[in-house]
Design a protein around this motif. Structure first.
Motif, mmCIF file in Angstrom:
data_model
loop_
_atom_site.group_PDB
_atom_site.id
_atom_site.type_symbol
_atom_site.label_atom_id
_atom_site.label_comp_id
_atom_site.label_asym_id
_atom_site.label_seq_id
_atom_site.Cartn_x
_atom_site.Cartn_y
_atom_site.Cartn_z
ATOM 1 N N MET A 64 0.803 -1.225 0.000
ATOM 2 C CA MET A 64 0.000 0.000 0.000
ATOM 3 C C MET A 64 0.836 1.275 0.000
ATOM 4 O O MET A 64 0.655 2.134 -0.877
ATOM 5 N N PRO A 65 1.761 1.454 0.956
ATOM 6 C CA PRO A 65 2.514 2.715 0.934
ATOM 7 C C PRO A 65 3.413 2.852 -0.285
ATOM 8 O O PRO A 65 3.531 3.942 -0.842
ATOM 9 N N LEU A 66 4.044 1.752 -0.723
ATOM 10 C CA LEU A 66 4.922 1.834 -1.886
ATOM 11 C C LEU A 66 4.137 2.218 -3.135
ATOM 12 O O LEU A 66 4.633 2.949 -3.996
ATOM 13 N N SER A 67 2.912 1.741 -3.224
ATOM 14 C CA SER A 67 2.082 2.078 -4.375
ATOM 15 C C SER A 67 1.602 3.521 -4.319
ATOM 16 O O SER A 67 1.664 4.257 -5.312
ATOM 17 N N MET A 68 1.139 3.959 -3.149
ATOM 18 C CA MET A 68 0.506 5.262 -3.034
ATOM 19 C C MET A 68 1.497 6.402 -2.877
ATOM 20 O O MET A 68 1.182 7.551 -3.185
ATOM 21 N N ILE A 69 2.698 6.114 -2.381
ATOM 22 C CA ILE A 69 3.696 7.162 -2.178
ATOM 23 C C ILE A 69 4.041 7.846 -3.493
ATOM 24 O O ILE A 69 4.097 9.078 -3.584
ATOM 25 N N PHE A 70 4.269 7.049 -4.546
ATOM 26 C CA PHE A 70 4.653 7.631 -5.827
ATOM 27 C C PHE A 70 3.542 8.533 -6.368
ATOM 28 O O PHE A 70 3.793 9.648 -6.837
ATOM 29 N N THR A 71 2.313 8.053 -6.308
ATOM 30 C CA THR A 71 1.213 8.836 -6.865
ATOM 31 C C THR A 71 0.863 10.035 -5.988
ATOM 32 O O THR A 71 0.358 11.037 -6.502
ATOM 33 N N SER A 72 1.137 9.959 -4.693
ATOM 34 C CA SER A 72 0.796 11.088 -3.811
ATOM 35 C C SER A 72 1.595 12.335 -4.180
ATOM 36 O O SER A 72 1.077 13.449 -4.126
ATOM 37 N N GLY A 73 2.856 12.156 -4.556
ATOM 38 C CA GLY A 73 3.674 13.291 -4.962
ATOM 39 C C GLY A 73 3.156 13.939 -6.233
ATOM 40 O O GLY A 73 3.051 15.167 -6.333
ATOM 41 N N THR A 74 2.799 13.108 -7.215
ATOM 42 C CA THR A 74 2.252 13.626 -8.468
ATOM 43 C C THR A 74 0.909 14.297 -8.238
ATOM 44 O O THR A 74 0.610 15.356 -8.811
ATOM 45 N N ARG A 75 0.076 13.693 -7.403
ATOM 46 C CA ARG A 75 -1.247 14.264 -7.126
ATOM 47 C C ARG A 75 -1.122 15.642 -6.486
ATOM 48 O O ARG A 75 -1.817 16.593 -6.886
ATOM 49 N N ALA A 76 -0.238 15.773 -5.496
ATOM 50 C CA ALA A 76 -0.055 17.063 -4.837
ATOM 51 C C ALA A 76 0.481 18.104 -5.810
ATOM 52 O O ALA A 76 0.048 19.263 -5.821
ATOM 53 N N SER A 77 1.438 17.701 -6.653
ATOM 54 C CA SER A 77 2.012 18.621 -7.627
ATOM 55 C C SER A 77 0.970 19.055 -8.655
ATOM 56 O O SER A 77 0.904 20.227 -9.043
ATOM 57 N N PHE A 78 0.126 18.106 -9.075
ATOM 58 C CA PHE A 78 -0.907 18.423 -10.059
ATOM 59 C C PHE A 78 -1.910 19.429 -9.498
ATOM 60 O O PHE A 78 -2.254 20.424 -10.149
ATOM 61 N N PHE A 79 -2.383 19.190 -8.281
ATOM 62 C CA PHE A 79 -3.346 20.118 -7.687
ATOM 63 C C PHE A 79 -2.719 21.487 -7.426
ATOM 64 O O PHE A 79 -3.408 22.507 -7.446
ATOM 65 N N SER A 221 4.938 14.983 -22.411
ATOM 66 C CA SER A 221 5.657 16.210 -22.744
ATOM 67 C C SER A 221 6.842 16.406 -21.808
ATOM 68 O O SER A 221 6.705 16.267 -20.590
ATOM 69 N N LYS A 222 7.994 16.712 -22.379
ATOM 70 C CA LYS A 222 9.194 16.958 -21.570
ATOM 71 C C LYS A 222 9.022 18.184 -20.684
ATOM 72 O O LYS A 222 9.477 18.199 -19.537
ATOM 73 N N SER A 223 8.362 19.216 -21.197
ATOM 74 C CA SER A 223 8.170 20.432 -20.393
ATOM 75 C C SER A 223 7.283 20.146 -19.183
ATOM 76 O O SER A 223 7.512 20.682 -18.096
ATOM 77 N N ASP A 224 6.296 19.293 -19.372
ATOM 78 C CA ASP A 224 5.435 18.934 -18.241
ATOM 79 C C ASP A 224 6.200 18.121 -17.207
ATOM 80 O O ASP A 224 6.031 18.311 -16.001
ATOM 81 N N LEU A 225 7.028 17.211 -17.682
ATOM 82 C CA LEU A 225 7.836 16.412 -16.754
ATOM 83 C C LEU A 225 8.770 17.304 -15.943
ATOM 84 O O LEU A 225 8.977 17.080 -14.747
ATOM 85 N N LYS A 226 9.335 18.328 -16.594
ATOM 86 C CA LYS A 226 10.199 19.264 -15.868
ATOM 87 C C LYS A 226 9.404 20.033 -14.814
ATOM 88 O O LYS A 226 9.900 20.291 -13.716
ATOM 89 N N TYR A 228 6.748 18.928 -13.216
ATOM 90 C CA TYR A 228 6.528 17.993 -12.112
ATOM 91 C C TYR A 228 7.772 17.844 -11.247
ATOM 92 O O TYR A 228 7.696 17.779 -10.017
ATOM 93 N N LEU A 229 8.932 17.788 -11.903
ATOM 94 C CA LEU A 229 10.180 17.548 -11.162
ATOM 95 C C LEU A 229 10.513 18.668 -10.178
ATOM 96 O O LEU A 229 11.279 18.462 -9.239
ATOM 97 N N LYS A 230 9.928 19.838 -10.369
ATOM 98 C CA LYS A 230 10.203 20.946 -9.456
ATOM 99 C C LYS A 230 9.592 20.709 -8.072
ATOM 100 O O LYS A 230 10.128 21.194 -7.062
ATOM 101 N N THR A 231 8.482 19.981 -8.022
ATOM 102 C CA THR A 231 7.782 19.812 -6.745
ATOM 103 C C THR A 231 7.541 18.354 -6.351
ATOM 104 O O THR A 231 7.423 18.052 -5.165
ATOM 105 N N VAL A 232 7.433 17.452 -7.330
ATOM 106 C CA VAL A 232 7.110 16.055 -7.017
ATOM 107 C C VAL A 232 8.079 15.409 -6.030
ATOM 108 O O VAL A 232 7.645 14.728 -5.088
ATOM 109 N N PRO A 233 9.404 15.583 -6.202
ATOM 110 C CA PRO A 233 10.316 14.916 -5.247
ATOM 111 C C PRO A 233 10.048 15.313 -3.792
ATOM 112 O O PRO A 233 10.061 14.454 -2.905
#
Length: 442
Positions: A64-79, A221-226, A228-233
């Motif tokens: 559970m945590p290993l699965s949700m940890i990765f998506t939690s960072g993306t979710r927070a960055s997206f919102f 998109s590479k620009s979108d990935l960049k 995300y990388l500003k906040t996702v980690p």
């Protein structure tokens, strides 16, 4: 009297959309959760026994945590950032985050499968861990789909499509009910694989709703990935430190006590944490509204103040509801272990009430403060949790584990409430400055 009725009418009109969406979101969360936690888990315990269920809980506590940890960072960055995109650009921003997470989840599956046997030996008290290792391998499909469905539902919520979100969750709930069918028929060696039926239904339902956004071009998109990388980690780091806390207690217990006792702890702690879903529902809906603001300057200080008061009131409500309903529910759903789990439940209920500011105020903290703040707060809470685990489990057993979990929850709840007050002070100060500017003669 007429003035009071007018005030109430204006308040209902102002918050009607938020209230309706909160109700729809609550139903969407309650449906699959009710099936999973109040039907599937108790029946699994009855069908496979306390020892096997304990090892299943240990394996699930890894997945559970290993699965949700990765998506939690993306979710927070997206919102945090999606308000800067419109139309097709927002779809592309979503797809980039989704596909990047799918790649990460596939790597996670490979790692779990390769290291399932040593993990099973490490986390199982009997030091053989063959059943735990088997459950780990079976649950990787659940882990992948749980991560995917979280991101799909994230995008549905971002558009405030809470009616559609409810439909996807209804499909999830119906599919989740099918988990128990093969187990009841005697095919119990693959229970970890059946556990993916529910999230598979949820993924299909959400995927149909988002079919246009998913099949757009470009795919990534590479620009979108960049972006995300500003906040996702940093958000992922906060997710690691926050989400692993309830699971790390179970994993630590798995390596320390027999599986039957893990089941006892799971029943009490899971029942207590069930009451955290009320503030979580309100907070998750609030995030989607907060995310539509570009910065804190657009926030109303009055709205923020009311939300802080509601957060405080929610702590009291959870404590009262838990004390009244939790006792009955525990003996109804987990009669095999309820007597031993009851003290665990009451201690964990204190932590469940205390942690309320985190789900209620997460959106404000992630949106209006530096991403590093969430990571630091979660790190402090985890350090307290692990330190107390090491100190208390030896002399106090399951009670020590419950105290460690509640202390970590109380710490993070207090800090989040303080951070909410800091944000309110900033919003209020900016509103005051804007008021002074408007009053100055031109």
């Amino acid at each position: 009297m007429k003035e009071i009725s007018n005030i109430l009418a204006r308040a209902i009109k102002r918050y009607k959309g938020f209230s309706v969406n909160t109700a729809l979101y609550s139903l969407a969360i309650i449906l699959p959760m009710t099936i999973e936690r109040l039907v599937v888990h108790p029946l699994l315990l009855r069908f496979i026994g306390k020892a096997a269920f304990g090892e299943f809980v240990i394996a699930l506590s890894v997945i559970m945590p290993l699965s949700m940890i990765f998506t939690s960072g993306t979710r927070a960055s997206f919102f945090r950032d999606h308000a800067h995109y419109e139309g097709a650009e927002k779809d592309r921003f979503f797809r980039s985050g989704l596909l990047a997470n799918i790649c990460i989840l596939i790597i996670f599956v490979m790692v779990i499968i390769v290291f399932s046997n040593p993990l099973g030996r490490l986390l199982s008290k009997d030091k053989v861990g063959t059943l735990t290792a088997s459950y780990l391998r079976q649950l990787v499909l659940y882990g992948i789909l749980a991560g995917i469905v979280t991101l799909l539902q994230m995008y549905i919520r971002a558009h405030l499509w809470y009616g559609r979100f409810l439909i996807s969750s209804l499909i999830y709930a119906i599919a989740a009910g099918l988990i128990i069918v093969p187990v009841a028929l005697g095919a119990r060696e693959w229970v970890g694989l059946y556990y993916a039926i529910g999230v598979a239904g949820g993924t299909i339902g959400a995927g149909i709703i988002l079919r246009n956004a998913l099949w757009g071009r470009p795919i990534i998109s590479k620009s979108d990935l960049k972006a995300y990388l500003k906040t996702v980690p940093l958000f992922t780091g906060a997710g690691v430190l926050t989400m692993v806390q309830p699971y790390i207690v179970r994993m630590y217990l798995g390596a320390t006590v027999i599986p039957e006792k893990v089941t006892v702890f799971f029943a009490g702690s899971a029942m207590a944490m069930l009451f955290t879903q009320l503030p979580s529902m309100v907070g998750q809906v609030a995030i989607t509204y907060i995310a539509r603001h570009r910065n804190a300057q657009e926030m109303s200080p009055t709205t923020m103040k009311r939300y802080l008061l509601i957060t405080f009131a929610m702590i009291v409500i959870i404590g009262i509801l838990g004390a009244i309903l939790g006792y009955v529910a525990l003996f109804l759903l987990y009669p095999q272990v309820a007597k031993d789990s009851l003290p665990i439940f009451y201690i964990c209920l204190i932590g469940a009430a205390s942690v309320t500011p985190r789900p209620m105020l997460t959106g404000f903290v992630q949106k209006f403060l530096s991403p590093v703040v969430s990571t630091i707060v979660s790190g402090v809470s985890l350090a307290i949790n692990i330190g107390l685990l090491i100190l208390l489990i030896g002399p106090m057993g399951l009670m020590g584990a419950a105290l460690a979990l509640s202390a970590g929850n109380a710490t993070i709840g207090i800090i989040y409430f303080i951070l909410g007050c800091i944000i309110y002070a900033r919003v209020k100060r900016f509103a005051h400055l804007q008021g002074n500017k408007q009053e100055q003669p031109q």
